[in-house]
Design a protein around this motif. Structure first.
Motif, short mmCIF file in Angstrom:
data_model
loop_
_atom_site.label_atom_id
_atom_site.label_comp_id
_atom_site.label_asym_id
_atom_site.label_seq_id
_atom_site.Cartn_x
_atom_site.Cartn_y
_atom_site.Cartn_z
N GLU A 1 0.83 -1.20 0.00
CA GLU A 1 0.00 0.00 0.00
C GLU A 1 0.86 1.26 0.00
N TRP B 1 1.08 6.84 -6.67
CA TRP B 1 -0.06 7.72 -6.99
C TRP B 1 0.35 9.18 -6.86
N THR C 1 -5.52 -4.01 -3.49
CA THR C 1 -5.10 -4.25 -2.11
C THR C 1 -6.16 -5.03 -1.35
N LYS D 1 -2.47 -4.74 -10.58
CA LYS D 1 -1.26 -3.91 -10.55
C LYS D 1 -0.37 -4.18 -11.75
N TYR E 1 -6.36 5.33 -10.99
CA TYR E 1 -5.28 4.53 -10.44
C TYR E 1 -5.51 4.24 -8.96
N SER F 1 1.95 1.78 -3.51
CA SER F 1 0.85 2.27 -4.34
C SER F 1 0.58 3.75 -4.10
N ALA G 1 -5.94 0.60 -7.43
CA ALA G 1 -4.96 0.17 -6.43
C ALA G 1 -5.65 -0.27 -5.15
#
Length: 671
Positions: free
Chosen positions: A141, A148, A175, A221, A167, A144, A171
């Motif tokens: 995370e 971002w 997750t 992803k 995105y 990600s 994402a």
């Protein structure tokens, strides 16, 4: 001696320290050089450690830190699989940092990029090193969210803001899928460490559900179709060296997660799992390259091409699962080695191509290929390395893309040994899809290079283009050299990957360094072999002889004439082939079904002076038929739930009472 995993964690700490340094020096003019110089040095150190761990075969090293969940802590582990993907991450990080030393000087708002760039590299390293589910998800995370932030670096652009939103949603969805997958793997006992998950037994239904969740989580992803929608939006929105990291490296971190769970933690696979992964990979490869062919935005074309290469990798992984499930260890090792080789290759040539696109964007300010052209005269060095990347990604010898795809097809040819008739039928069928994708990829990059660099300039920006800085050129030439070396010396790469195949599959390919003339023999000499060095020598000798005979026996007279204008001479560059016209035959063959493409011709009547017009309508069916209905459904329920904020106090109390009664009933029934 410091354990290898500890060395890697110290490199991660240095990257996070560089993030703090970037914040502290954000107002300094030297911040770009300081940050990218530091990340370059740290990535090289981490890369050296990963290479030594991979080649030496010293075994896994572990580290536990007293942070994270109180009863669990954080566990990190460096084994052969993690070492290989750390090579990919840190090699890509070093190349992007070197490129950023030059490219970053053109950034209008570097303070929006510099703090997040080293943090992004740290996050990807931590995902690969994590050895328990909590640490893995936390680092995933973190990776990600930081990526971002890099996508949103130029957030004032409406397209970039939309790309960042899509995105972030995808994402978060990925997750959630990974969280559910690790919850199933942990079981009722809640053992989150990978060692406990590895030792546990999982029922076939649990294994099937975990596979589906990993395809959703890691596949979203990586860019598996139909979970790819964020990728062609986010990659062009990010700065070019970040696009190279997201496309060439971050998607491989997702593949690492899939391999770690499905091949390592989940236990012995079933052949049906191989079928699912194989079909998804083949479909993704063909659809991705068809999307790329239709694009005129250079960075979006490269982003869609990433989807095609991800499909090739997943198809190879599906083959490895099918062979492993049937006890064909050598064939499974061959398929897995092909997938890992392509992971490495794609990180080379896709990073190179995104760097080239960034050089074009820096020099011209344009990503639209229809506004470029003629850059080979103004940017000869960039044109040369971009051509190397195009040849490599088109799987043409003697470059590296050919070797990994050739290995994959050698694995496909082992399908008659499979006992299941479904696999006997599906493997050759998917092999045909992959062959089609390879042919379309060659056409795609003929278009990308030809329209961008050849012909005449189609705009004033292209006419005024100039070569980029030496740091950008150094990064691109370094990757071009790696594409070449991996193509002519593939046996050394295969032998370096053998510890990974041994650890994951339990088998490895035969040692290639012992074969004469540095040939590679995947199965046996009676089956097939390839020698990249001899192919390169033959190409060089043939080309040299052709040049010699032309200069020795051809006329020495110099003749000049107008460029061929498709049957008529026209001084305007608009008369050249465009990207749209180049792909028209392919669009007419595949576009009617895949994109519902329709051509509308407005032809003036005789005597009218207005120009004729051709309009092409195409539709993204995945977006329109899957994501648009889901979006509309969410908005529908959001509008209905929005009424809850306008209830009276009596209705609020009634709602609370009804909810409490419902929960008590559910608890009574459950118990």
């Amino acid at each position: 001696m410091i354990p290898a995993v500890t060395q890697q964690i110290w490199c991660v700490a240095a990257l996070l320290g560089t993030t703090a340094l970037a914040i502290a020096t954000s107002r300094s003019r030297q911040s770009t050089s300081i940050v990218y110089g530091a990340t370059f040095a740290i990535s090289l150190i981490a890369l050296a450690g990963a290479v030594i761990s991979l080649i030496s075969g010293t075994g896994a090293t572990e580290l536990a830190l007293p942070i994270g969940l109180p009863w669990l802590g954080s566990h990190f582990r460096l084994d052969a699989l993690a070492a290989f993907f750390l090579v990919v991450v840190n090699l890509g990080g070093a190349a992007a940092s070197l490129y950023g030393l030059g490219y970053g000087s053109h950034e209008s708002a570097p303070q929006r990029i510099l703090p997040f760039f080293p943090a992004f590299l740290a996050g990807m390293n931590l995902v690969v090193l994590a050895d328990d589910a909590f640490t893995y998800l936390l680092c995933w995370e973190f990776m990600s969210l930081v990526s971002w932030a890099l996508v949103m670096a130029h957030h004032r652009d409406a397209d970039n803001a939309r790309a960042g939103y899509v995105y972030l949603v995808m994402a978060s969805f990925g997750t959630l899928a990974l969280l559910l997958a690790f919850g199933l793997l942990a079981g009722a006992g809640g053992s989150y460490s990978f060692a406990a998950i590895r030792a546990a037994r999982h029922t076939p239904s649990e294994a099937a559900l975990v596979l589906a969740l990993m395809l959703l989580g890691a596949g979203s992803k990586a860019g598996l179709i139909p979970l790819h929608v964020w990728l062609p939006l986010a990659h062009p929105a990010a700065p070019s060296h970040v696009s190279a990291l997201m496309s060439g490296v971050m998607t491989k971190v997702a593949i690492y997660g899939f391999i770690r769970v499905v091949f390592d933690l989940l236990g012995p696979p079933s052949w049906s799992a191989g079928v699912v992964v194989l079909i998804l990979g083949g479909a993704t490869a063909v659809m991705g390259i068809l999307y790329a062919l239709m694009e005129k935005d250079l960075k979006r074309l490269l982003a869609y091409s990433t989807i095609e290469n991800i499909g090739v990798i997943f198809a190879s992984l599906g083959l490895a699962l099918a062979f492993q499930a049937n006890g064909l260890g050598l064939a499974a090792a061959l398929a897995l080695t092909a997938a890992l080789f392509h992971v490495l290759n794609h990180s080379f040539f896709k990073s190179l191509l995104f760097f080239g696109a960034g050089a074009v964007l820096t020099s011209t300010g344009e990503r639209d290929m229809e506004k470029l052209g003629g850059l080979i005269h103004r940017m000869p060095l960039t044109s040369f390395v971009f051509l190397v990347g195009c040849v490599a990604i088109s799987a043409l010898p003697p470059f590296n893309g050919f070797v990994s795809e050739w290995l994959m097809f050698q694995a496909v040819l082992q399908s008659p040994d499979l006992p299941q008739w479904l696999l006997k039928i599906m493997v050759p069928a998917v092999g045909a899809l992959l062959a089609l994708a390879a042919a379309l990829a060659a056409a795609c990059f003929v278009k990308a290079f030809g329209i961008t660099f050849l012909g005449r300039a189609r705009s004033r920006a292209a006419e005024a283009a100039a070569e980029v800085d030496r740091y950008s050129l150094a990064a691109m030439f370094s990757l071009a050299v790696l594409c070449f070396l991996a193509g002519i010396l593939p046996g050394l790469v295969i032998d370096a990957l053998s510890p990974v195949a041994q650890a994951v599959i339990g088998h490895r390919m035969p040692l290639q360094a012992e074969d004469p003339w540095l040939s590679i023999v995947p199965i046996a000499e009676s089956r097939s072999s390839y020698n990249g060095l001899l192919v390169f020598a033959f190409i060089t000798a043939a080309a040299s002889l052709a040049v010699y005979f032309i200069h020795r026996f051809a006329s020495r007279a110099i003749r000049r004439g107008p460029a061929w204008g498709c049957g008529f001479s026209d001084p305007t560059p608009a008369a050249q082939y465009s990207g749209v016209s180049f792909v028209q035959p392919i669009r007419r063959v595949f576009g009617t079904l895949v994109f519902q493409a329709r051509e509308h011709v407005d032809m003036p009547a005789p005597g009218e002076l207005r120009p004729a017009r051709l309009r092409v309508d195409m539709h993204d069916l995945v977006w329109e038929r899957l994501y648009t209905p889901v979006t509309e459904l969410v908005w529908f329920f959001a509008d209905r739930l929005n009424q809850l904020q306008f209830l009276t106090i009596r209705r609020y109390l009634s709602l609370v009472f009804a909810t409490l009664v419902t929960l008590l009933l559910a608890l009574a029934i459950w118990s």
